[in-house]
Each structure stands twice: as C-alpha cells, then as structure tokens.
Design a protein around this motif. Structure first.
Motif, mmCIF file in Angstrom:
data_model
loop_
_atom_site.group_PDB
_atom_site.id
_atom_site.type_symbol
_atom_site.label_atom_id
_atom_site.label_comp_id
_atom_site.label_asym_id
_atom_site.label_seq_id
_atom_site.Cartn_x
_atom_site.Cartn_y
_atom_site.Cartn_z
ATOM 1 N N HIS A 213 47.809 32.681 44.430
ATOM 2 C CA HIS A 213 46.537 33.222 43.945
ATOM 3 C C HIS A 213 46.754 34.202 42.788
ATOM 4 C CE1 HIS A 213 44.295 31.374 47.226
ATOM 5 N NE2 HIS A 213 45.241 31.801 48.046
ATOM 6 N N LYS B 28 43.438 33.860 29.282
ATOM 7 C CA LYS B 28 42.725 33.560 30.511
ATOM 8 C C LYS B 28 43.103 34.523 31.616
ATOM 9 C CE LYS B 28 42.094 29.952 33.997
ATOM 10 N NZ LYS B 28 42.458 28.570 34.426
ATOM 11 N N GLU C 9 42.146 35.431 37.230
ATOM 12 C CA GLU C 9 41.554 35.492 35.909
ATOM 13 C C GLU C 9 41.233 36.934 35.528
ATOM 14 O OE1 GLU C 9 38.251 32.896 35.632
ATOM 15 O OE2 GLU C 9 39.324 31.138 36.392
ATOM 16 N N ASP D 162 36.397 40.201 33.957
ATOM 17 C CA ASP D 162 35.012 39.789 33.762
ATOM 18 C C ASP D 162 34.781 38.334 34.131
ATOM 19 O OD1 ASP D 162 36.602 38.847 31.758
ATOM 20 O OD2 ASP D 162 35.157 39.198 30.139
ATOM 21 N N ARG D 163 35.751 37.730 34.812
ATOM 22 C CA ARG D 163 35.611 36.334 35.236
ATOM 23 C C ARG D 163 35.503 36.264 36.762
ATOM 24 N NH1 ARG D 163 37.623 33.407 30.751
ATOM 25 N NH2 ARG D 163 37.017 34.640 28.916
ATOM 26 N N ASP D 164 35.698 35.085 37.285
ATOM 27 C CA ASP D 164 35.572 34.861 38.730
ATOM 28 C C ASP D 164 36.651 35.649 39.481
ATOM 29 O OD1 ASP D 164 34.999 33.911 41.225
ATOM 30 O OD2 ASP D 164 35.811 31.907 40.897
ATOM 31 N N PRO D 165 36.271 36.535 40.431
ATOM 32 C CA PRO D 165 37.276 37.356 41.127
ATOM 33 C C PRO D 165 37.802 36.717 42.409
ATOM 34 C CG PRO D 165 35.099 38.149 41.692
ATOM 35 C CD PRO D 165 34.892 36.958 40.774
ATOM 36 N N THR D 166 37.576 35.433 42.624
ATOM 37 C CA THR D 166 37.961 34.820 43.896
ATOM 38 C C THR D 166 39.458 34.905 44.134
ATOM 39 O OG1 THR D 166 36.089 33.298 43.747
ATOM 40 C CG2 THR D 166 37.881 32.709 45.249
ATOM 41 N N HIS D 167 40.256 34.494 43.160
ATOM 42 C CA HIS D 167 41.708 34.494 43.347
ATOM 43 C C HIS D 167 42.259 35.923 43.418
ATOM 44 C CE1 HIS D 167 42.336 30.189 43.060
ATOM 45 N NE2 HIS D 167 41.555 30.141 41.992
ATOM 46 N N ARG E 122 36.941 45.453 37.151
ATOM 47 C CA ARG E 122 35.662 44.742 37.305
ATOM 48 C C ARG E 122 34.601 45.662 37.911
ATOM 49 N NH1 ARG E 122 32.941 41.885 41.238
ATOM 50 N NH2 ARG E 122 31.720 40.117 40.460
#
Length: 501
Positions: free
Chosen positions: A125, A313, A130, A133-138, A176
């Motif tokens: 993960h 990225k 990323e 300001d991107r997807d914080p899932t990982h 974030r």
C-alpha cells in the motif's frame, strides 16, 4: 576505432544482463548443501526468480508444496510465492501478493518471517500511495498495516524501518487534513475548521506544519469571537462565549510556544497572546531539544523535486521527521457538531465540561446466601418503615378538618337549567326510583287472548266491578295495544318469488 566496437558491445550485453536480474530476490537457504528433491525444487525456483521468470518460479514452488506437504521448505515456498507476485509489480500482481502474505501469516504466525510478510504487506500500500490531494485509501491502509506490525511484532529487527515508513505515511495523511482545515478556515466555517485542525494536531504531533495548524486553530477561535461581537444577542451569553473562545485560542497559541518553540509561528503566537491579554509561557529545555532534533532530521526538497511535484503521482515525503514515536492509537476525533453543541452549553451556563456524569451508590446491604436477588420494584426497608409509621400515625390520630383553600377553583353555582338531565331520585328520602315498566316485555302468566266480547277471561272470572274501573282498564289496554302495534316493524313490500307447481 574498430577495436572499441566489440568492447562496447560486450559492455552493453553485460549491462542488459544485469538489468534483467532481480536483485531483490535472495535465496535464504543458498548455503545449505543438500541433494534432496524438495531442496532442488526450491533452489530451481529461486534461480528462476532471480532472472525474473516469475511464472516458472511459481509453478516450481507450487509443485514443491503439493508434492512434499511435510517438507521443511513448505513455509519458505509459500513466502516465496508471495515474493514472486510482489517482485513482479503491477496492480493485479500486488493484490495477489497481498492475499499470499495474509495466508502466510495465518498459517505460520510464529515464524520469524511473519514480521517480514507483514512489512511487505504494508509496503504494497505504501508503493501505491498517492499525493495528499488524491485518494487516501492506500495511505490509510498502509498506516493500519504498519501499526499492526509495530504492535504485533515489537521485538522484530524490522521495527525501525516500519516506524520510519509510518512517519512518512502520517505526514501525507496530515497534509491532507491540514488542507481541508485550511479550506474551512478560508470559507469562514469556523466550527468545521476548529474540529478538523484540533483533531489533526492531537493525532499527528510530528507533522511538519503542526505550528501552522495550531496558529490557524487559534485564528478560527478569534474569528468566532469577531462574529459574536457583531451579532445581536444576549449580553450574558455573549460574554460567556467570548470567554470560552478566548480560552481555546490561548491554548492553541500556548501549545505552539511549549511544543514547537523553534518553528516559524512561535513569534506570531506570542504576539497573539499579548493581544488577547493572556500570559505567555516559556518552553522547557527538553521541548526545545526535541523540536530541534525533529527539525534537523527533515530534508528540504530540492528545486527539481518542487518542479516535478506537480506532475508526480506519488507524494514527496522528504519533509517527514526521522525521530520521534509515531501515533499508534488514534485519539477521539472532534466533529463540527460537537463544537456547536459545546458552544451552546457554554452559552446556557452549563460549562464546557457538562458531559460528565456522576454516579451515586446506594448501600442497601448485600443479600444473604439463601436469599433471592433484590428486585427493582421491591420497596427498601427504609421506605417500608416510613410507610408503616405514617399508616400507624394516621390510624391513631383523628382526621383533622381540612381548611378550605382561598385559591381553590370552584364551579360557578348559577341558576338551575330546566333542560338539565338528572337521575331519578325522589325529593323526600333521596332514594332512586324503580325503572319504568317495559311495555314490550312479556310477563309469565299474563298472556291474554281476545274474546268475542272484547274482554279477557280474567275480567270475567273476577266479576263485574264499577263502571269507572272498567272504563279505566279498557283505556289502559287500548293504550298498550297501540304501543305494541307501533313498536312492531312494518314488513317491506316486495315481489314475491313465484314458485312453480
């Protein structure tokens, strides 16, 4: 010139050979000299992985696992299968590697390699994380897996690497949260900004911009104070709210001076405390040394990295500190609704700590070993004694005359209404009158049959009486017959059904 061409070709071939070799894969039992078939299969799979032949390596390892299930190399073979997916890379391969590492930890939780499997599971993960300001899932998944490694394997030699990776992941997550809190502050949504920034500084104290977050937190409290002063409301409630918000701003500025004394916002925090007429604290030597060590461990991003940051990225974690203990347990977060509710309690005079609940223990004595447990509807001995004493006192003493209350509401006693319904009560003795006789009721022994003369047999047997009594009885019988006839329902006329013969 012609002699240099073959040399250059040889160097190119060697470079390509080195590039095709996977240096991440190491044979853990390469020094073991054995000619057993399971050992031969394992060495063959490791050699295939070194040359990036992952399909051949997995096929060989699966053959080893299925053919020799009791071999001492089965555990290492299952871990090597996961390593082959991990080394292959790609989203699909990393997802498969995650499954294989979890299976290894399930079947072999006590092996030393279990901590390594957990670290690689978190790294999966981490590699897919990323920017802020991107997807914080990982990023959130990586934080969870690194925490599990630190808590589950506290004696592992991989602990320093896991802590450093966790600090870097928390730096990204904190960035974030800071961006969201700053957005609320600029939109003047002060309750949301207070909730977000306060949760940030409590959860991630090692954040590189923690002083900026605390300063915006104090500014949010001051923004609430300015809005209150321009609002028309109760002066007592306004003074309570202003005092509470001033206290919150002072706490935020105090924390900058006591926890981050060497950061950029220290002078600004001191100036704001003086403007709010609040005491200015002095940091301790330990706090100064801790903050200095944190700032010295951070790396300043280069100009090239700043330029490429827009096109990259993955996040740049150079500003993450390399000292200090990362947060392993999340504190209770605060929401905007809680901020508003707390302000409402303060305005009503309840205080900011009105959520506390007091518990009073009533000592009624523990029941005996042979006695049943007490019930909630059973009266206590004190209540029973009080009830008995009040009953005895009421029975022994004569009832006292009740004094009329001057404020008691009484009905308006006006003139009697002639149309009011009243019970059948005689005026002389107050007893109720018997109900009237039902004219439709058939009494036993009083069945009459008409005769040709129009008189009943009972009247003929008793003899002839006076003319007045005979005429009164005749009138009464006529009234009775008329009443009975009027009470009967009339039959509805209709078309009779024709019954054929």
């Amino acid at each position: 010139m012609s002699r240099r061409i073959p040399l250059m070709l040889l160097l190119a071939v060697l470079a390509s050979t080195v590039a095709c070799t996977n240096k991440k894969v190491n044979n853990p039992i390469a020094n073991v000299d054995s000619k057993q078939p399971d050992k031969v299969l394992f060495d063959r799979a490791m050699d295939a992985m070194k040359h990036n032949h992952f399909d051949v390596a997995r096929l060989t390892l699966q053959t080893l696992i299925n053919t020799y299930p009791d071999s001492e190399y089965v555990a290492r073979a299952k871990l090597a299968v996961a390593d082959s997916w991990y080394a292959e890379g790609g989203s699909a391969s990393l997802a498969q590697a995650e499954i294989e590492y979890k299976d290894f930890e399930t079947f072999f939780p006590n092996m030393p390699e279990a901590a390594e499997a957990q670290l690689k599971l978190a790294n999966i993960h981490y590699q897919q994380m990323e920017k802020a300001d991107r997807d914080p899932t990982h990023a959130l998944r990586a934080e969870e897996e690194y925490r599990q490694l630190i808590l589950q394997y506290p004696d592992s030699k991989l602990l320093p690497e896991a802590k450093q990776r966790l600090r870097e992941v928390q730096e990204v997550i904190a960035s974030r949260e800071f961006s969201v809190g700053r957005f609320y502050y600029l939109r003047q949504s002060y309750p949301a900004a207070i909730a977000r920034l306060k949760s940030l500084v409590d959860k991630y104290p090692l954040y590189s911009k923690a002083d900026e977050a605390l300063y915006l937190l104090g500014q949010s409290y001051e923004g609430e104070i300015n809005m209150l002063r321009a609002r028309q409301m109760n002066e007592v409630q306004k003074s309570r709210l202003i005092e509470d918000f001033t206290k919150g701003a002072a706490e935020a500025y105090d924390r900058i001076l006591t926890r981050y004394p060497l950061m950029d916002r220290a002078d600004d925090a001191k100036a704001r405390l003086l403007a709010l007429h609040q005491p200015v604290p002095r940091p301790t030597k330990a706090a100064v040394a801790q903050n200095k060590a944190e700032e010295d461990s951070r790396r300043e991003p280069s100009r090239f990295s700043k330029v490429m940051k827009t096109f990259a990225k993955h996040p740049n974690v150079a500003e993450a500190t390399k000292v200090g203990e990362p947060t392993l347990v999340d504190p209770t977060p605060m929401s905007a609704s809680q901020v508003v509710q707390q302000a409402t309690r303060v305005a009503m005079g309840g205080g900011s700590d009105s959520n506390s609940v007091s518990v009073e223990t009533v000592k009624g004595g523990a029941p005996g070993p042979d006695q049943p447990a007490p019930r909630s509807d059973t009266p206590t001995p004190a209540d029973a004694a009080a009830a008995d004493s009040s009953a005895s006192a009421s029975s022994s003493s004569p009832p006292a005359a009740v004094q009329p209350d001057s404020n008691e509401l009484k009905p308006n006693a006006g003139p009697a209404d002639p149309n009011e319904l009243k019970p059948n009560v005689s005026e002389d003795n107050g007893q109720a009158l018997p109900p009237p006789q039902q004219v439709n009721e058939i009494q036993s022994g009083a069945t009459t049959q008409p005769t040709s003369g129009g008189t009943s047999p009972a009247a003929a047997s008793t003899g002839k009486s006076g003319d007045g009594s005979a005429s009164s009885s005749a009138n009464q019988s006529d009234d009775t017959d008329a009443t009975v006839a009027s009470s009967k329902h009339k039959k509805k006329k209709g078309i009779h059904k024709v019954v054929p013969f």
